[in-house]
Design an enzyme around this catalytic site. Structure first.
Site, PDB file in Angstrom:
ATOM      1  N   LEU A  79     -11.924 -27.997   5.420  1.00 30.77           N
ATOM      2  CA  LEU A  79     -10.518 -28.364   5.811  1.00 30.77           C
ATOM      3  C   LEU A  79      -9.704 -28.070   4.721  1.00 30.77           C
ATOM      4  O   LEU A  79      -8.371 -28.232   4.827  1.00 30.77           O
ATOM      5  CB  LEU A  79     -10.407 -29.437   6.527  1.00 30.77           C
ATOM      6  CG  LEU A  79     -10.982 -29.779   7.996  1.00 30.77           C
ATOM      7  CD1 LEU A  79     -12.315 -29.448   8.135  1.00 30.77           C
ATOM      8  CD2 LEU A  79     -10.673 -31.174   8.641  1.00 30.77           C
ATOM      9  N   ALA A  81      -6.903 -27.183   2.206  1.00 32.13           N
ATOM     10  CA  ALA A  81      -6.198 -25.939   2.167  1.00 32.13           C
ATOM     11  C   ALA A  81      -4.698 -26.510   1.904  1.00 32.13           C
ATOM     12  O   ALA A  81      -4.308 -27.740   1.851  1.00 32.13           O
ATOM     13  CB  ALA A  81      -6.087 -25.328   3.592  1.00 32.13           C
ATOM     14  N   TYR A 147       1.205 -18.456   4.690  1.00 32.68           N
ATOM     15  CA  TYR A 147       0.542 -19.538   5.028  1.00 32.68           C
ATOM     16  C   TYR A 147      -0.435 -18.878   6.026  1.00 32.68           C
ATOM     17  O   TYR A 147      -1.861 -18.753   5.952  1.00 32.68           O
ATOM     18  CB  TYR A 147       1.101 -20.615   5.790  1.00 32.68           C
ATOM     19  CG  TYR A 147       0.124 -21.633   6.601  1.00 32.68           C
ATOM     20  CD1 TYR A 147      -0.956 -22.342   6.015  1.00 32.68           C
ATOM     21  CD2 TYR A 147       0.512 -21.857   7.874  1.00 32.68           C
ATOM     22  CE1 TYR A 147      -1.884 -23.060   6.574  1.00 32.68           C
ATOM     23  CE2 TYR A 147      -0.390 -22.699   8.445  1.00 32.68           C
ATOM     24  CZ  TYR A 147      -1.720 -23.292   7.869  1.00 32.68           C
ATOM     25  OH  TYR A 147      -2.455 -24.027   8.407  1.00 32.68           O
ATOM     26  N   LYS A 151      -4.560 -17.686   5.889  1.00 33.54           N
ATOM     27  CA  LYS A 151      -5.592 -17.985   6.938  1.00 33.54           C
ATOM     28  C   LYS A 151      -6.302 -16.828   7.443  1.00 33.54           C
ATOM     29  O   LYS A 151      -7.411 -16.889   7.614  1.00 33.54           O
ATOM     30  CB  LYS A 151      -4.965 -18.916   7.833  1.00 33.54           C
ATOM     31  CG  LYS A 151      -4.661 -20.401   7.288  1.00 33.54           C
ATOM     32  CD  LYS A 151      -5.869 -21.095   6.978  1.00 33.54           C
ATOM     33  CE  LYS A 151      -5.685 -22.530   6.754  1.00 33.54           C
ATOM     34  NZ  LYS A 151      -6.963 -23.483   6.353  1.00 33.54           N
ATOM     35  N   VAL A 190       5.922 -32.831  13.529  1.00 32.96           N
ATOM     36  CA  VAL A 190       6.938 -33.093  13.933  1.00 32.96           C
ATOM     37  C   VAL A 190       6.978 -34.399  14.904  1.00 32.96           C
ATOM     38  O   VAL A 190       8.243 -35.396  14.806  1.00 32.96           O
ATOM     39  CB  VAL A 190       7.385 -32.019  15.050  1.00 32.96           C
ATOM     40  CG1 VAL A 190       6.248 -31.821  16.070  1.00 32.96           C
ATOM     41  CG2 VAL A 190       8.968 -32.181  15.441  1.00 32.96           C
ATOM     42  N   VAL A 191       5.828 -34.550  15.298  1.00 34.37           N
ATOM     43  CA  VAL A 191       5.646 -35.936  16.169  1.00 34.37           C
ATOM     44  C   VAL A 191       5.953 -37.190  15.130  1.00 34.37           C
ATOM     45  O   VAL A 191       6.720 -38.003  15.541  1.00 34.37           O
ATOM     46  CB  VAL A 191       4.550 -36.016  16.909  1.00 34.37           C
ATOM     47  CG1 VAL A 191       3.987 -37.453  17.498  1.00 34.37           C
ATOM     48  CG2 VAL A 191       4.350 -35.003  17.962  1.00 34.37           C
TER      49      VAL A 191
END
Length: 315
Positions: A79, A81, A147, A151, A190-191
């Site tokens: 994970l 990154a 990005y 990936k 954003v949340v």
């Protein structure tokens, strides 16, 4: 099992660590803390399955070699990154080095020691959704930021090791993940940012016109997906999505969170060229191969996240 978790002190990594420990495994966490925080995993330090936290980079081949030689890992959940779109636009070299070259270094260790790799990619590799059925794994890709490009390059390397060497490997593409332990500042989602601004009495700022949509996946559902992709041989050599299967416009998300439209303001987009107008996940493959589907609704997830932000000093 013995498990290496890169990026394990990050937001999603923290929840993957919790799940792995709850399932009874021995876990080593490697994280350079460029985005993660040791505080995220402090509660697990005394857990009998928590073997070690190593502060180090996936770009340090000697650290990786020592870890793999010494611990006979069964699975590597990768994970670690660089995850910020704007940072990748401003400084593409760092993102490429971490996300592509770093993944290559991890892959090489997995190949030498025959360790399954679960590679965390992103929904940001996709072009916009044009089908009401949602984005499947066959949907067109569009590297609209360095990005996303980094990936995609890393995904192809991971899958090449499956085809060339028979290395057990899976590429997973979770959609926009949110929940407790996510940062509430500029690097956050954003949340989390909207909820923190609501609680602080600040405006909720929306980039652009706010009609862009996101498929928001609660972090515990995401962690369950990540972990189960490691357990199953059915997904080896595959790319697999995970999301809620429901999208929401950012305008509507802001209204859902703050419930006061006077506190919502639109601002100029910082990277309009890399915006994906519509993201909606079709998670049918995950359901078919892993028996996975989300359990937490958006409304419930927002409630849990707000409760955590109210109660924590980690932000």
């Amino acid at each position: 099992m013995n498990i290496l978790l890169t990026g394990g002190a990050g937001f999603i990594g923290r929840w993957v660590l919790k799940r792995l420990l709850d399932d009874g495994h021995h876990v080593w966490v490697l994280d350079d803390l460029s985005n993660g925080r040791e505080a995220n995993i402090a509660e697990f330090r005394e857990h009998p399955g928590f073997r070690a936290f190593i502060k180090g980079s996936i770009l340090n081949e000697s650290i990786l070699s020592d870890l793999f030689v010494g611990n006979r890992f069964d699975i590597c959940y990768h994970l670690g990154a660089s995850i910020n779109v704007q940072d990748s636009i401003d400084d593409p070299r760092t993102t490429f080095n971490n996300d592509t070259i770093g993944t290559f270094y991890v892959l090489e260790q997995c190949r030498r020691h025959n360790v399954k790799i679960v590679f965390m990619s992103t929904c940001m590799v996709y072009d916009r959704c044009t089908d009401e059925g949602g984005i499947t794994e066959e949907h067109p890709l569009k590297p609209a930021s360095p990005y996303a490009g980094s990936k995609i390059a890393a995904e192809n390397m991971v899958l090449s090791y499956w085809h060339a060497y028979g290395l057990p490997a899976v590429v997973i593409r979770p959609f926009n993940t949110y929940g407790p332990f996510q940062k509430t500042g500029g690097e956050g989602g954003v949340v989390a940012i909207f909820i923190k601004n609501k609680l602080d009495g600040k405006e909720l700022k929306i980039y652009g016109d706010g009609t862009q949509t996101r498929d928001l996946l609660y972090v515990e559902d995401c962690a369950r997906f990540v972990v189960e992709a490691g357990y199953s041989d059915k997904v080896n050599g595959e790319v697999v999505n995970a999301g809620l299967g429901r999208d929401i416009a950012i305008n509507d998300l802001a209204k859902l969170i703050v419930q006061d439209e006077s506190r919502i303001r639109h601002v100029e987009h910082i990277h309009p060229q890399s915006e994906i107008q519509k993201l909606l996940c079709n998670y049918g493959k995950a359901k078919r191969l892993l028996g996975w589907e989300p359990q937490i609704s958006l409304e419930e997830g927002i409630r849990r996240t707000e409760e955590w932000i109210r109660s924590t000093d980690l932000i």
